[in-house]
Design an enzyme around this catalytic site. Structure first.
Site, PDB file in Angstrom:
ATOM      1  N   GLU A 101      63.974  87.276 103.152  1.00 45.07           N
ATOM      2  CA  GLU A 101      64.988  86.299 102.776  1.00 45.07           C
ATOM      3  C   GLU A 101      64.736  84.990 103.514  1.00 45.07           C
ATOM      4  O   GLU A 101      64.672  84.959 104.750  1.00 45.07           O
ATOM      5  CB  GLU A 101      66.402  86.803 103.051  1.00 45.07           C
ATOM      6  CG  GLU A 101      67.456  85.829 102.577  1.00 45.07           C
ATOM      7  CD  GLU A 101      68.851  86.427 102.446  1.00 45.07           C
ATOM      8  OE1 GLU A 101      69.807  85.641 102.280  1.00 45.07           O
ATOM      9  OE2 GLU A 101      68.989  87.669 102.503  1.00 45.07           O
ATOM     10  N   ASP A 114      69.206  74.422 100.885  1.00 49.59           N
ATOM     11  CA  ASP A 114      69.639  73.031 100.987  1.00 49.59           C
ATOM     12  C   ASP A 114      69.095  72.270  99.788  1.00 49.59           C
ATOM     13  O   ASP A 114      67.888  72.254  99.546  1.00 49.59           O
ATOM     14  CB  ASP A 114      69.104  72.417 102.285  1.00 49.59           C
ATOM     15  CG  ASP A 114      69.783  71.094 102.616  1.00 49.59           C
ATOM     16  OD1 ASP A 114      70.000  70.294 101.677  1.00 49.59           O
ATOM     17  OD2 ASP A 114      70.069  70.848 103.796  1.00 49.59           O
ATOM     18  N   ARG A 132      79.821  84.162 102.039  1.00 50.15           N
ATOM     19  CA  ARG A 132      80.915  83.240 102.319  1.00 50.15           C
ATOM     20  C   ARG A 132      80.608  81.841 101.793  1.00 50.15           C
ATOM     21  O   ARG A 132      81.485  81.132 101.320  1.00 50.15           O
ATOM     22  CB  ARG A 132      81.181  83.195 103.826  1.00 50.15           C
ATOM     23  CG  ARG A 132      81.957  84.400 104.321  1.00 50.15           C
ATOM     24  CD  ARG A 132      82.426  84.226 105.733  1.00 50.15           C
ATOM     25  NE  ARG A 132      81.306  84.212 106.666  1.00 50.15           N
ATOM     26  CZ  ARG A 132      81.432  83.940 107.960  1.00 50.15           C
ATOM     27  NH1 ARG A 132      82.609  83.645 108.471  1.00 50.15           N
ATOM     28  NH2 ARG A 132      80.389  83.968 108.754  1.00 50.15           N
TER      29      ARG A 132
END
Length: 239
Positions: A62, A141, A217
């Site tokens: 990841e 990002d 989240r």
């Protein structure tokens, strides 16, 4: 004066973005000091399942795991697989270590995770070609300004590396809630059709989160606080 350099993250050789945020809590700092060295990457040599876990097993990688929720969920779900996560943001690493250590006693520790605090491409280069079963790039990002597009992880150089490191039939998963990044990523992946098969036959295949792909989240905040749509992409490495 300009910071512009041609290329993409595989050629710029510089990691952009935050490295540290607010001070760590005492327990988080203890995990960084004590647990992180135990589950970090070896200092040198090829990064293999045997080197990390002492035996052959499917490997997952990841890139930029954020707070580590997705990585911890997947690792707990697949205990016979090995998981590698790379994240440059120290506070995210501390959060992931909390999950891996058992969330303060809420569940047993997760032993099949290894973490690199730093640049994911440094680790990826050391993984032998054809070794990964899964590779994840979730909500990277977006670097939305055109002059910063070269910093995006979804660029030709990194995607070529993803293809090299995945075994035939291995899966690359990409998720974003940023419309500019979405369009950019789709253009890049169209140039790599010879390497990847898009696992989608209709719109719902990329508009609905697939099974075994937990909501983080960050994703929840993007959806509920900012009202963003979220897109989920699965690509299979061609033989």
């Amino acid at each position: 004066m300009t910071a512009y350099k041609p290329g993409d993250p595989t050629t710029i050789n510089r990691l952009y973005g935050r490295a540290k945020g607010k001070p760590l809590r005492q327990g988080q700092q203890a995990l960084v000091d004590e647990l992180l060295p135990q589950i970090s990457m070896p200092a040198a040599g090829p990064i293999t399942a045997e080197a990390l876990f002492g035996e052959p097993r499917p490997l997952h990688f990841e890139i930029g795991f954020g707070g580590g929720e997705h990585m911890a969920f997947r690792a707990d779900m697949l205990p016979d697989h090995g998981f590698i996560g790379a994240e440059p943001f120290l506070n995210g690493v501390a959060q992931a270590l909390t999950h891996v250590s058992g969330d303060n006693g809420e569940h047993p520790p997760i032993p099949n995770v290894r973490i690199h605090h730093g640049d994911a491409l440094e680790v990826l280069r050391r993984i032998p070609d054809g070794s990964l079963s899964f590779l994840y790039l979730l909500h990277p990002d977006p670097w939305p300004k055109a002059r910063h597009a070269k910093r995006r992880m979804m660029n030709d150089g990194p995607v070529d590396m993803f293809a090299a490191k995945l075994k035939p039939g291995g899966e690359f998963r990409f998720g974003t809630d940023h419309a500019i990044y979405l369009r950019h990523a789709l253009m890049v992946m169209r140039r790599h059709k010879h390497q990847f098969e898009w696992l989608a036959s209709e719109a719902k295949d990329f508009q609905i989160r697939p099974g075994g792909w937990p909501e983080t989240r960050y994703e929840h905040k993007a959806r509920t606080v900012y009202g963003h749509e979220v897109w989920y992409f699965r690509y299979r490495r061609r033989g």
